[in-house]
Design a protein around this motif. Sequence first.
Motif, PDB file in Angstrom:
ATOM      1  N   LEU A 182       0.652  -1.357   0.070  1.00 47.82           N
ATOM      2  CA  LEU A 182      -0.009  -0.195   0.062  1.00 47.82           C
ATOM      3  C   LEU A 182       0.979   1.353   0.021  1.00 47.82           C
ATOM      4  O   LEU A 182       0.208   2.224   0.451  1.00 47.82           O
ATOM      5  N   GLN A 183       2.098   1.163  -0.416  1.00 49.31           N
ATOM      6  CA  GLN A 183       2.913   2.213  -0.629  1.00 49.31           C
ATOM      7  C   GLN A 183       2.616   3.444  -1.363  1.00 49.31           C
ATOM      8  O   GLN A 183       2.737   4.492  -0.966  1.00 49.31           O
ATOM      9  N   TYR A 184       1.750   3.305  -2.105  1.00 48.56           N
ATOM     10  CA  TYR A 184       1.321   4.274  -3.173  1.00 48.56           C
ATOM     11  C   TYR A 184       0.266   5.209  -2.589  1.00 48.56           C
ATOM     12  O   TYR A 184      -0.358   6.308  -2.758  1.00 48.56           O
ATOM     13  N   TRP A 185      -0.469   4.677  -1.395  1.00 53.92           N
ATOM     14  CA  TRP A 185      -1.544   5.216  -0.637  1.00 53.92           C
ATOM     15  C   TRP A 185      -1.271   5.492   0.672  1.00 53.92           C
ATOM     16  O   TRP A 185      -2.171   5.870   1.581  1.00 53.92           O
ATOM     17  N   ASP A 186      -0.037   5.695   1.147  1.00 53.74           N
ATOM     18  CA  ASP A 186       0.315   5.967   2.604  1.00 53.74           C
ATOM     19  C   ASP A 186      -0.435   7.511   2.834  1.00 53.74           C
ATOM     20  O   ASP A 186      -0.764   7.500   4.305  1.00 53.74           O
ATOM     21  N   ASN A 187      -0.282   8.373   2.211  1.00 53.14           N
ATOM     22  CA  ASN A 187      -0.841   9.682   2.819  1.00 53.14           C
ATOM     23  C   ASN A 187      -1.281  10.293   1.367  1.00 53.14           C
ATOM     24  O   ASN A 187      -1.447   9.796   0.375  1.00 53.14           O
ATOM     25  N   VAL A 188      -1.902  11.633   1.687  1.00 49.49           N
ATOM     26  CA  VAL A 188      -2.568  12.377   0.785  1.00 49.49           C
ATOM     27  C   VAL A 188      -1.534  12.606  -0.503  1.00 49.49           C
ATOM     28  O   VAL A 188      -1.857  12.524  -1.391  1.00 49.49           O
ATOM     29  N   MET A 189      -0.371  13.180  -0.188  1.00 48.26           N
ATOM     30  CA  MET A 189       0.619  13.533  -1.165  1.00 48.26           C
ATOM     31  C   MET A 189       0.945  12.309  -2.106  1.00 48.26           C
ATOM     32  O   MET A 189       0.884  12.489  -3.504  1.00 48.26           O
ATOM     33  N   ASP A 190       1.204  11.139  -1.264  1.00 44.06           N
ATOM     34  CA  ASP A 190       1.586   9.968  -2.090  1.00 44.06           C
ATOM     35  C   ASP A 190       0.112   9.528  -3.182  1.00 44.06           C
ATOM     36  O   ASP A 190       0.291   9.088  -4.227  1.00 44.06           O
ATOM     37  N   SER A 191      -0.700   9.687  -2.545  1.00 43.05           N
ATOM     38  CA  SER A 191      -2.072   9.263  -3.360  1.00 43.05           C
ATOM     39  C   SER A 191      -2.361  10.257  -4.397  1.00 43.05           C
ATOM     40  O   SER A 191      -2.713   9.838  -5.571  1.00 43.05           O
ATOM     41  N   MET A 192      -2.029  11.649  -4.295  1.00 43.48           N
ATOM     42  CA  MET A 192      -2.195  12.468  -5.371  1.00 43.48           C
ATOM     43  C   MET A 192      -1.293  12.219  -6.460  1.00 43.48           C
ATOM     44  O   MET A 192      -1.548  12.272  -7.602  1.00 43.48           O
ATOM     45  N   MET A 193       0.172  12.062  -6.078  1.00 42.18           N
ATOM     46  CA  MET A 193       1.121  11.670  -7.048  1.00 42.18           C
ATOM     47  C   MET A 193       0.736  10.347  -7.821  1.00 42.18           C
ATOM     48  O   MET A 193       1.036  10.368  -8.951  1.00 42.18           O
ATOM     49  N   THR A 194       0.278   9.317  -7.069  1.00 46.46           N
ATOM     50  CA  THR A 194      -0.063   8.024  -7.476  1.00 46.46           C
ATOM     51  C   THR A 194      -1.141   8.300  -8.740  1.00 46.46           C
ATOM     52  O   THR A 194      -1.234   7.976  -9.794  1.00 46.46           O
ATOM     53  N   LEU A 195      -2.270   8.902  -8.320  1.00 49.14           N
ATOM     54  CA  LEU A 195      -3.326   9.327  -9.541  1.00 49.14           C
ATOM     55  C   LEU A 195      -2.814  10.046 -10.432  1.00 49.14           C
ATOM     56  O   LEU A 195      -3.136   9.764 -11.729  1.00 49.14           O
ATOM     57  N   PHE A 196      -1.984  10.973 -10.377  1.00 48.89           N
ATOM     58  CA  PHE A 196      -1.384  11.656 -11.393  1.00 48.89           C
ATOM     59  C   PHE A 196      -0.464  10.759 -12.363  1.00 48.89           C
ATOM     60  O   PHE A 196      -0.703  11.144 -13.566  1.00 48.89           O
ATOM     61  N   MET A 197       0.366   9.894 -11.569  1.00 54.95           N
ATOM     62  CA  MET A 197       1.213   8.953 -12.584  1.00 54.95           C
ATOM     63  C   MET A 197       0.398   8.128 -13.345  1.00 54.95           C
ATOM     64  O   MET A 197       0.606   7.532 -14.239  1.00 54.95           O
ATOM     65  N   THR A 198      -0.775   7.550 -12.671  1.00 54.87           N
ATOM     66  CA  THR A 198      -1.695   6.621 -13.442  1.00 54.87           C
ATOM     67  C   THR A 198      -2.206   7.063 -14.643  1.00 54.87           C
ATOM     68  O   THR A 198      -2.271   6.379 -15.732  1.00 54.87           O
ATOM     69  N   ILE A 199      -2.491   8.478 -14.808  1.00 56.71           N
ATOM     70  CA  ILE A 199      -3.058   8.840 -15.989  1.00 56.71           C
ATOM     71  C   ILE A 199      -2.141   9.504 -17.060  1.00 56.71           C
ATOM     72  O   ILE A 199      -2.486   9.846 -18.171  1.00 56.71           O
ATOM     73  N   THR A 200      -0.921   9.701 -16.439  1.00 59.84           N
ATOM     74  CA  THR A 200       0.044  10.309 -17.337  1.00 59.84           C
ATOM     75  C   THR A 200       1.027   9.201 -17.853  1.00 59.84           C
ATOM     76  O   THR A 200       1.982   9.491 -18.615  1.00 59.84           O
ATOM     77  N   GLY A 201       0.725   8.025 -17.222  1.00 55.04           N
ATOM     78  CA  GLY A 201       1.706   6.948 -17.970  1.00 55.04           C
ATOM     79  C   GLY A 201       2.825   6.511 -16.964  1.00 55.04           C
ATOM     80  O   GLY A 201       3.832   6.074 -17.302  1.00 55.04           O
ATOM     81  N   GLY A 202       3.101   7.480 -15.770  1.00 52.97           N
ATOM     82  CA  GLY A 202       4.254   7.263 -14.885  1.00 52.97           C
ATOM     83  C   GLY A 202       4.356   6.092 -14.376  1.00 52.97           C
ATOM     84  O   GLY A 202       5.536   5.345 -13.984  1.00 52.97           O
ATOM     85  N   ILE A 203       3.329   5.355 -13.922  1.00 54.79           N
ATOM     86  CA  ILE A 203       3.477   3.729 -13.443  1.00 54.79           C
ATOM     87  C   ILE A 203       2.321   3.174 -14.066  1.00 54.79           C
ATOM     88  O   ILE A 203       1.148   3.860 -14.422  1.00 54.79           O
TER      89      ILE A 203
END
Length: 102
Positions: A29-50
């Motif tokens: 659950l490392q991608y969802w530990d806190n709000v900043m990580d969650s926001m970065m995860t969501l951004f990276m999922t739609i931009t192809g980062g991860i």
Amino acid sequence: AQLVTDYCRFQTIDNTGDQNATPVCPENLQYWDNVMDSMMTLFMTITGGINWEDCYKPLKDVSLLAMGLMNLYIVIGFFTILNVVTGVFVNTAIESANTDKD
């Protein structure tokens, strides 16, 4: 992030029996530990980062709501981007056709 934090807190309470224990999230659950990580995860999922599947699979343990919200985010984000790109292409084609008439 709140759903994951609550899940980790309840798991920690179940494991330790201490109501005041600090939540410890599993490694998956490392991608969802806190709000900043969650926001970065969501951004990276739609931009192809991860790959979105890598951060989606751990949500199965957390909640169906979390999975549904991520699906909704990806669908809305994807179609919004697709709509903007299509709009720019169509607008350019219309402007090109108008200049050819003149």
